[in-house]
Write a protein that holds these residues in place. Sequence first.
Motif, mmCIF file in Angstrom:
data_model
loop_
_atom_site.group_PDB
_atom_site.id
_atom_site.type_symbol
_atom_site.label_atom_id
_atom_site.label_comp_id
_atom_site.label_asym_id
_atom_site.label_seq_id
_atom_site.Cartn_x
_atom_site.Cartn_y
_atom_site.Cartn_z
ATOM 1 N N VAL B 40 -42.531 -30.582 19.753
ATOM 2 C CA VAL B 40 -43.237 -31.507 20.638
ATOM 3 C C VAL B 40 -43.433 -32.816 19.863
ATOM 4 C CG1 VAL B 40 -45.433 -31.935 21.824
ATOM 5 C CG2 VAL B 40 -44.470 -29.617 21.778
ATOM 6 N N VAL B 85 -39.533 -25.774 24.967
ATOM 7 C CA VAL B 85 -40.998 -25.920 25.005
ATOM 8 C C VAL B 85 -41.503 -25.546 26.390
ATOM 9 C CG1 VAL B 85 -42.875 -27.620 24.984
ATOM 10 C CG2 VAL B 85 -41.133 -27.644 23.184
ATOM 11 N N GLU B 146 -44.212 -26.256 18.886
ATOM 12 C CA GLU B 146 -45.142 -26.014 20.005
ATOM 13 C C GLU B 146 -46.289 -25.074 19.648
ATOM 14 O OE1 GLU B 146 -44.607 -24.557 24.564
ATOM 15 O OE2 GLU B 146 -43.211 -23.650 23.138
#
Lengths: 362, 360
Positions: B40, B85, B146
């Motif tokens: 992320v 993700v 993540e």
Amino acid sequence: MSLSSEEHPQPAFGWAARDSSGLLSPFNFSRRVNGENDITIKIFYCGICHTDLHFIRNAWNSSSYPMVPGHEIVGIVTQVGSKVQKFKAGDKAAVGCVVGACHACPNCEQSLEIYCSKSILTYNSTNLDGTRNHGGYSDNLVVNERYAVLFPETLPMDSGAPLMCAGITVYSPMKYFGLSEPGKHVGVVGLGGLGHVAVKFAKAFGVKVTVISTSPAKQQEAIHKFGADSFLVSTDEGQIQAAVDSMDGILDTVSGVHSISPLISLLKAHGKLILLGAPEKPFELPVFPLLMGRKMVVGSACGGMKETQEMIDFAGKHNITADIELISMDYVNTAMERLARGDVRYRFVIDIANTLLPLAHP
Amino acid sequence: MEKSPEKEHPREAFGWAARDTSGVLSPFKFSRRNATAKDVYIKIIYCGVCHSDLHFCRNEWGFSAYPLVPGHEIVGEVTEIGNEVQKFRVGDKVGVGCMVGGCDTCAECNNDSENYCDNTILTYNFIYHDGTRTYGGFSDKIVVEERYVLRFPDGLPMDAGAPLFCAGITVYSPLRYFGLDKPGLHVGVVGLGGLGHLAVKFAKAFGVRVTVISTSPSKQKEAIDKLGADSFLVSSDEVQMKDAVGSMDGIIDTVSAHHSLMPLIDLLKKHGKLVMVGGPDKPLELQIFPLLTGRKQVVGSCTGGMKETQEMIDFAAKNGITADIEVIPMSYVNTAMERLLKGDVKYRFVIDIANTLNPN
């Protein structure tokens, strides 16, 4: 010359320390009347605990003389009070470290009488009526039934006696801190009175046991006699390094001054170092290792009455006794000298019934 | 030859780094990796200044490597996500705390206590899976797997919420784990700083009775009137301490300076727990008798796992718990570090990264 201390109506006889030399000698005294909740025990055997040695020599500056030590007591009930429920005359009974408490606080409500702020110890303690308590190096004892356990038929009285202090002292924290679950790995530091009993209970629980000792000579007995799974010499840095991060808990039974940093390193994350011995100098506690692994250092002493009964029943079921050297009453001062040197495998027990001979009155 | 921080990775990044043990921070160009499938990317908006940042910048723990970009109380916005993700979308508000990686297979990682994994990777000053150094939140962007990113709840201010990712979880985790979160219990908090003031807030939200224990009588008014503590003990006042003996179910000790444990152990009830969350670097004296006769525990605790960090931040949003902060521009950071060293902050500095971290 009279040696008696006659505060109570029932005569009693034992051996007492008179001063901080710790030398024990014959002593006439007395026990209270057997009250409605009391039982009277004719004492057959009494174990010698290291605590007895500390107290008779005033090592903790809290001793009061004359003092009859002894809190690993086994005998036969000779009298029961009118409200007694657990015992009848002729039963085998045992008494440990505590003989009274307030019975109203949260600790007493959970049968953790030893942790009550008003707990009364078996000896060197003051009763509610202001008189001093005397322990098990004596011929009889009067005790509230709450503080006696039924002694299992299957257990020998002599080698079962030390369980009343040494046994419960290791059993209680193993249970309380979750170290009795099969598959756990527990270290036992010191292979003496507490340590050897800790190994036996731990093996009976199905736990993996490593004995940690300064004496390589103890390895043979640790493994072949007591069934420990492995043995570490605590002064051997290589052995300690190889075992870091391997133990769920450690029972530290050592009373001599020693470092706990290596022991903390042996613990896995969330592991518990349980201190059972009382060295004369404070420990040095390194904080970072505790933080990095959420590790705990905690103390524990004896146990509550309910769990003491549970412990002795478990010992009866699994045939767990102490390894003892049975001695006569008049050997007790020599035994104390040997205990101070660690020269006993692994607990002295006094054969009270056969060798405690009353003092001939002049 | 080893690549420079600027050329190590494909994406440009900018922050402030300490260059040596003076700990003085200055502008620093470096780079971040591309997002892998589970990563992320986060545009950093705020970053709290933790006392650990100070320790690391000055190499007080002996393993700092320079240049060092500190910062592990990060709040920002998702700008890109890898294709595996699941928990986040672009635009989400997120937080990152003290860890950005672990082994993911050990008992600790499987038990939601990644912070105790032997191979935990800290947000800065550590080596990542790809062999490169990690750089922290005193920077414009960060890319994190993540698993180590937290959802930042609506209803919580981003600036005053940032310190929760280290200070907050560091006190929340042991309050929960050691059962010091039950209404009616009595918990002591030693030290009223970044950690201590949050410990008071969380403990009060749990319905626990709180006593602040401090060396500074001047902190009493704030402890009680502002933070809601029930009582206050001056630790050097023997009479006050004696009156409180045996009264506490637990104590959260946030103090890192060398101090005496025994008076705190005396404050505990039987079976009570002294939880160390500060890190004095020299051993402390521990007398055995109070531990034996009271079955009292001394235990350490360090941050928290990812699941409980998410639980903590959600609890904070629900109960209106934020840190008391002083927002500062990036250029003030060295002065802030000096003031932090003197304890001159009520109670956490937070760097306004988005508005004041300027590559020019």
